[in-house]
Design an enzyme around this catalytic site. Structure first.
Site, PDB file in Angstrom:
ATOM      1  CD  GLU A   1      50.724  16.609 -98.084  1.00 26.08           C
ATOM      2  OE1 GLU A   1      50.873  16.849 -96.867  1.00 26.08           O
ATOM      3  OE2 GLU A   1      50.554  17.499 -98.944  1.00 26.08           O
TER       4      GLU A   1
ATOM      5  N   PRO B   1      61.726  16.428-108.577  1.00 31.16           N
ATOM      6  CG  PRO B   1      61.764  14.447-109.816  1.00 31.16           C
ATOM      7  CD  PRO B   1      61.832  14.961-108.431  1.00 31.16           C
TER       8      PRO B   1
ATOM      9  N   PRO C   1      36.324  13.650 -44.780  1.00 30.10           N
ATOM     10  CG  PRO C   1      34.071  13.379 -44.330  1.00 30.10           C
ATOM     11  CD  PRO C   1      35.301  14.047 -43.814  1.00 30.10           C
TER      12      PRO C   1
ATOM     13  CG  ASP D   1      47.338   9.882 -48.571  1.00 21.83           C
ATOM     14  OD1 ASP D   1      48.508   9.910 -49.001  1.00 21.83           O
ATOM     15  OD2 ASP D   1      47.031   9.486 -47.443  1.00 21.83           O
TER      16      ASP D   1
ATOM     17  CE  LYS E   1      50.285   5.546 -48.587  1.00 21.98           C
ATOM     18  NZ  LYS E   1      50.274   5.524 -47.185  1.00 21.98           N
TER      19      LYS E   1
ATOM     20  CG  ASP F   1      41.818  11.511 -37.283  1.00 15.61           C
ATOM     21  OD1 ASP F   1      41.481  12.531 -36.680  1.00 15.61           O
ATOM     22  OD2 ASP F   1      42.818  10.833 -36.981  1.00 15.61           O
TER      23      ASP F   1
ATOM     24  CG  MET G   1      41.125   0.664 -46.993  1.00 14.49           C
ATOM     25  SD  MET G   1      42.846   0.675 -46.500  1.00 14.49           S
ATOM     26  CE  MET G   1      42.700   0.885 -44.734  1.00 14.49           C
TER      27      MET G   1
HETATM   28  N1  SAH Z   1      42.276   8.173 -42.654  1.00 14.42           N
HETATM   29  C1  SAH Z   1      41.048   7.865 -43.377  1.00 14.42           C
HETATM   30  C2  SAH Z   1      40.984   6.420 -43.776  1.00 14.42           C
HETATM   31  C3  SAH Z   1      41.998   6.028 -44.781  1.00 14.42           C
HETATM   32  S1  SAH Z   1      41.791   4.380 -45.288  1.00 14.42           S
HETATM   33  C4  SAH Z   1      39.865   8.253 -42.509  1.00 14.42           C
HETATM   34  O1  SAH Z   1      40.039   8.570 -41.342  1.00 14.42           O
HETATM   35  O2  SAH Z   1      38.752   8.279 -43.020  1.00 14.42           O
HETATM   36  C5  SAH Z   1      40.819   4.555 -46.755  1.00 14.42           C
HETATM   37  C6  SAH Z   1      39.414   4.036 -46.544  1.00 14.42           C
HETATM   38  O3  SAH Z   1      38.666   4.995 -45.850  1.00 14.42           O
HETATM   39  C7  SAH Z   1      38.654   3.789 -47.800  1.00 14.42           C
HETATM   40  O4  SAH Z   1      38.948   2.540 -48.357  1.00 14.42           O
HETATM   41  C8  SAH Z   1      37.228   3.835 -47.308  1.00 14.42           C
HETATM   42  O5  SAH Z   1      36.880   2.630 -46.663  1.00 14.42           O
HETATM   43  C9  SAH Z   1      37.319   4.908 -46.238  1.00 14.42           C
HETATM   44  N2  SAH Z   1      36.896   6.236 -46.732  1.00 14.42           N
HETATM   45  C10 SAH Z   1      37.636   7.334 -46.844  1.00 14.42           C
HETATM   46  N3  SAH Z   1      36.910   8.369 -47.288  1.00 14.42           N
HETATM   47  C11 SAH Z   1      35.661   7.905 -47.448  1.00 14.42           C
HETATM   48  C12 SAH Z   1      34.418   8.489 -47.876  1.00 14.42           C
HETATM   49  N4  SAH Z   1      34.331   9.746 -48.226  1.00 14.42           N
HETATM   50  N5  SAH Z   1      33.327   7.681 -47.922  1.00 14.42           N
HETATM   51  C13 SAH Z   1      33.396   6.398 -47.560  1.00 14.42           C
HETATM   52  N6  SAH Z   1      34.520   5.803 -47.160  1.00 14.42           N
HETATM   53  C14 SAH Z   1      35.645   6.539 -47.092  1.00 14.42           C
END
Ligand code: SAH
Length: 465
Positions: free
Chosen positions: A22, A43, A226, A249, A271, A304, A384
């Protein structure tokens, strides 16, 4: 690095192998991918080996290996699965000048055979110095999935086309062309029309990329909202529709990525809070490089782009490079989350201002004007904030906030798996721990979900009566 990887020229080479079972067969399966002449000494060979010999794929010699058999061979494999016999044959092979590998004996081997991902002429060799075969297998599996099976064929077809591709400016434009061919247009054309289609696709693709290279690049900083694709703006959709490159992202929902133009090159610039991250400077450089190659770049950020999105650093880089740009706003997590608890961010006679806070910044937990926040009726949307919950709680209590102030957590706002947990300033860390939330969480300080809030009001009235 104890073992140095090289690619050996096997055209016209002789490879000798001792062993008829094998282990020998497993090695031969790999070696038969090469152009080498394979000679096997055994062999008592298994039927598989006899068949291979009958097919002319190997030369089978039905006896034990003897002095002189390895003379002039490039490689030798001792595959008798018997340590005494392996030691004997290996000694002969070494004396006759071949590189020696003893199956399952790393220590006495002069070389090792790596795990191989074969997309000939693209070959990936994975070695772990024998330290972690499981890891090598996992990496191999990952690459097998990631590299389209047709990649080898595309590389062969592409090789002949290289002089044509030199019409594109050197650097990013040319790299984008090839990446697009190997991972996008090429596999698609092959799927639809086979090898010929894959070859023909090159001309049209080059035309597209030449046009792109002659154009000025542009960057749209787009809010993806969102998560719910229906919360995307029409402008965002239009931008995604004509993007050449989308740099997104980690938080951007897959359903939204699917809306990008089919041909767009998709790049994740992940990130994660405290975790591993693509360095901001690298992201800036990547955006600039693609736009300089003439690409319409969409920099897609969750929510945003102007809210906790490190937008300014990217804008500065793009402006400095003289590239045109535009911001397409999106619905921020606070807006989606507050909608899901049936509240409003501001309310007459309760709060005439609302704060958007971040739980942590690049340096760790973020400091804020806690004293002002601790006043009755204040509302804050905390981004966050999961890991910072205990820190925020401590600061607020220290500055005299009422422990019964409502706190709400909204996980995955606007997504099908959205969850809400209600707490108070006093219970927020316990509630959060109990809720076991792994998605993005928006924390509201000073707001309870509408139904709960109404109930609490009613209770208070009853007590007052
Ligand atoms: N630019 C993004 C925020 C980026 S910071 C905005 O405007 O929403 C990343 C944080 O956003 C996460 O740690 C969380 O606190 C929040 N976040 C993003 N999407 C989310 C979601 N669908 N539900 C709840 N919190 C969210």
């Amino acid at each position: 690095m104890q073992h140095f990887p090289i690619f050996l020229d096997m055209a016209g080479a002789r490879v000798v192998l001792s062993g008829g079972g094998e282990a020998a067969l497993a090695k031969l399966r790999l070696l038969m991918k090469t152009e080498a002449a394979l000679e096997v000494y055994a062999p008592a060979p298994t039927q598989d080996l006899v068949d291979l010999a009958a097919e002319g794929r190997i030369t089978l010699v039905r006896r034990s290996l003897a002095t002189g058999d390895v003379d002039g061979a490039k490689l030798f494999y001792a595959a008798d699965e018997d340590s005494d016999e392996d030691a004997r044959t290996a000694a002969i092979a070494r004396a006759e000048g071949a590189l020696v590998n003893i199956v399952d004996n790393l220590e006495d081997s002069g070389f090792i055979t790596p795990a191989i991902v074969d997309r000939d002429p693209v070959t990936v060799a994975i070695g772990t110095e024998g330290a972690a075969p499981v890891l090598a297998r996992a990496i191999k599996r990952d690459l097998e999935e990631r590299l389209p099976p047709v990649l080898g064929l595309l590389a062969k077809v592409g090789k002949a086309f290289r002089p044509m591709a030199e019409k594109l400016p050197f650097g990013r434009a040319r790299r984008d062309f090839w990446a697009d061919y190997y991972f996008g247009a090429g596999p698609r054309a092959f799927e639809a029309e086979g090898a010929e289609g894959a070859e023909q696709a090159l001309d049209a693709l080059l035309e597209t990329h030449l046009k792109r290279a002659a154009r000025d690049g542009h960057v749209d900083f787009v809010g993806a909202g969102p998560g719910d694709p229906e919360l995307l703006t029409l402008k965002a959709r239009a931008a995604l529709d004509k993007a050449d490159v989308v740099i997104y992202d980690r938080l951007v929902a897959p359903e939204i990525l699917e809306l990008a133009r089919r041909e767009a090159v998709m790049i994740e610039a992940g990130k994660t809070g405290f975790g591993p991250a693509t360095k901001q400077a690298d992201i800036n450089a990547m955006i600039v490089e693609h736009a300089q190659g003439g690409a319409q770049v969409v920099r897609l950020k969750s929510g945003d782009p102007t809210v906790f999105g490190r937008l300014d650093e990217e804008l500065d880089a793009v402006t400095e490079a003289g590239i045109s740009w535009r911001i397409v706003p999106g619905i921020t997590a606070a807006s989606a989350a507050v909608a899901s608890i049936g509240q409003s961010l501001t309310k007459r006679e309760r709060n005439s201002s609302v704060r958007f806070l971040t739980g942590h910044d690049v340096e760790g937990f973020a400091d804020h004007d806690w004293r002002a926040l601790a006043r009755q009726g204040e509302v804050a949307a905390i981004y966050m904030g999961k890991r910072a919950a205990r820190f925020v709680q401590g600061r607020m209590l220290m500055h005299g906030a009422d422990p019964s102030t409502p706190v709400s957590f909204v996980e995955n706002a606007s997504r099908p798996d959205q969850r809400v947990a209600e707490a108070t300033l006093a219970t927020m860390t316990d509630v959060l721990a109990g809720a076991d939330m792994h998605g993005p969480v928006l924390t509201f300080y000073g707001l309870a979900p509408r139904a709960a809030a109404a109930m609490a009001d009613a209770c208070e009235q009853e007590i007052a009566l």
